[in-house]
Design a protein around this motif. Structure first.
Motif, PDB file in Angstrom:
ATOM      1  N   ARG A 117     -55.290 -10.589  17.066  1.00 15.95           N
ATOM      2  CA  ARG A 117     -56.266  -9.508  17.216  1.00 15.95           C
ATOM      3  C   ARG A 117     -55.631  -8.284  17.873  1.00 15.95           C
ATOM      4  NH1 ARG A 117     -62.232 -10.666  19.795  1.00 15.95           N
ATOM      5  NH2 ARG A 117     -63.017  -8.530  19.917  1.00 15.95           N
TER       6      ARG A 117
ATOM      7  N   CYS B  33     -60.313 -13.547  15.403  1.00 18.72           N
ATOM      8  CA  CYS B  33     -59.228 -12.572  15.232  1.00 18.72           C
ATOM      9  C   CYS B  33     -59.759 -11.186  14.899  1.00 18.72           C
ATOM     10  CB  CYS B  33     -58.281 -13.032  14.121  1.00 18.72           C
ATOM     11  SG  CYS B  33     -57.395 -14.551  14.473  1.00 18.72           S
ATOM     12  N   VAL B  34     -60.927 -11.120  14.262  1.00 23.23           N
ATOM     13  CA  VAL B  34     -61.468  -9.826  13.818  1.00 23.23           C
ATOM     14  C   VAL B  34     -62.743  -9.466  14.563  1.00 23.23           C
ATOM     15  CG1 VAL B  34     -60.415 -10.003  11.546  1.00 23.23           C
ATOM     16  CG2 VAL B  34     -62.692 -10.958  11.909  1.00 23.23           C
TER      17      VAL B  34
END
Length: 403
Positions: free
Chosen positions: A248, A148-149
């Motif tokens: 994201r 997600c990051v």
């Protein structure tokens, strides 16, 4: 027969056949009547008796076009008294039952941890394998938070099922089907499936069946929402690769929007407030990854809004409640040092820009991630099989179940 009577009436109105005499016409009518009766009993006209009892919508969905019965008024009259019992059940294409001398067929529903572990250990010299799932890969779910990051890429947390069990790609009698199971008949040893509807096939959804000798149900679970209004419409889950991609995208979009001129201080704070509901392993892991992302990347690349972004983890009781006390305390201290705000509360309702807790507190958010555990899917609930109090199926003859 009605068809013979129609032929007689038509011929009488036309004045006979070839202008023959009355005796010849009577002989012709008798022969015609007998021929029509024989044809109706012995030839393909008997298929007309199926017209009334068939579900034409099923044929359209399977790509087989049939003429609706209203275009066969004569045929409809002919079959009104015919028996329809042999045509009540729909017919599906697919894999029929194995024959004597063939390897038994093991059908596996799902491509999660349990399904892939089973497929990996299956002896394909003794069994043919058929895997049915709406996704063609296994996901390493504990690593999804990192994607997600941007710590990990999406391809790093998934593995094609054909690599886990190579027979699905190489064996002539083993298959992988990209479809969802919609029913199981344990008496006939058949599963009924529906292909994924994404516009790739001319006639969707297409249904088919697969006969099995052994069946493994490992179809996974679904996120629990506890029936709270607005969760499915406004929150993001974190169980699939596409979920991580959506999170994201939303996170980066909010960061960029918050830098635009004309955005109020209040709106910046809302856009950059990331709220995680649920203090289980997934919620704690995502909170930690998000806080690291803020400290290492956001403060450097989005310096103008670095003081607005924050992370809040909301849990009804204690985080990691199923783990040891020492581990819970360590996780709590680590999250607080990383800047994660911990709140206790129960969500009452979810709105597009805020959540309402049971004590009446409003919590504005720009990104909401829901991670409150999992429960049985609608497919699992729909199966008429004996279950344990926890919702799992008991092991039965020729049937295994994993969740």
């Amino acid at each position: 027969m009605a068809l013979a009577r129609v032929a007689r009436n038509g011929l009488r109105r036309s004045g006979g056949v070839g202008g023959g005499n009355t005796t010849e016409r009577n002989i012709f009518f008798e022969r015609l009547s007998g021929s029509l009766e024989k044809i109706n009993v012995h030839s393909n006209l008997t298929s007309l008796s199926t017209i009334k009892g068939l579900n034409h919508m099923n044929f359209w969905s399977r790509g087989i076009r049939t003429t609706p019965p209203y275009q066969f008024p004569l045929a409809e009259r002919l079959v009104e008294t015919e028996s329809e019992s042999e045509h009540d059940e729909p017919r599906y294409p697919g894999l029929e039952a194995t024959k004597p001398g063939e390897k038994p067929r093991v059908v596996v529903l799902g491509t999660g941890w349990a399904a892939c572990r089973f497929l990996n250990g299956l002896d394909t010299k003794a069994y043919d394998a058929v895997c049915i799932s709406p996704r063609n890969h296994m996901v390493f779910t504990p690593l999804l938070a990192s994607t997600c990051v941007g710590t990990l890429e999406f391809r790093s947390v998934s593995e094609p099922v054909s690599r886990i069990q190579s027979a699905l790609a190489t064996s002539p009698n083993s298959y992988f089907y990209l479809a969802s199971c919609i029913g199981v008949d344990t008496n006939k040893h058949e599963v009924y499936c529906e292909t994924m509807s994404n516009g790739g096939l001319p006639h969707e959804p297409y249904q088919f069946k697969v006969a099995y000798d052994k069946l493994v149900i490992a179809a996974g679970a679904e996120p629990l929402t506890f029936g709270i209004k607005g969760v499915k419409e406004n929150a993001y889950f974190l169980r699939e690769v596409n979920h991580a991609q959506e999170i994201r995208k939303k996170l980066l979009l909010n960061l960029m929007l918050s830098e635009n001129p004309g955005i109020s201080e209040e709106e910046k704070s809302r856009l950059l407030h990331c709220v995680i509901i649920g203090g289980g392993p997934t919620g704690v892991e995502f909170s930690g990854e998000l806080s690291d992302f803020i400290m290492r990347d956001v403060r450097e690349r989005y310096s103008q809004v670095k003081d607005y972004i924050k992370v809040t983890l909301i849990e009804a009781n204690e985080i990691l409640s199923s783990f040891d006390v020492g581990l819970r305390q360590y996780a709590t201290n680590h999250l607080r040092k990383s800047g994660v705000q911990l709140m206790r509360g129960v969500v009452k309702e979810v709105h597009p820009k805020k959540i309402i807790l049971s004590d009446g507190t409003d919590v504005p958010y720009g990104l909401l991630v829901w991670s409150t555990g999992v429960g049985p899917s609608q497919f699992i609930k729909s199966l008429n099989l004996p279950k344990s109090p926890g919702g799992r199926y008991y092991k039965q003859h020729n049937l295994l179940s994993f969740h």
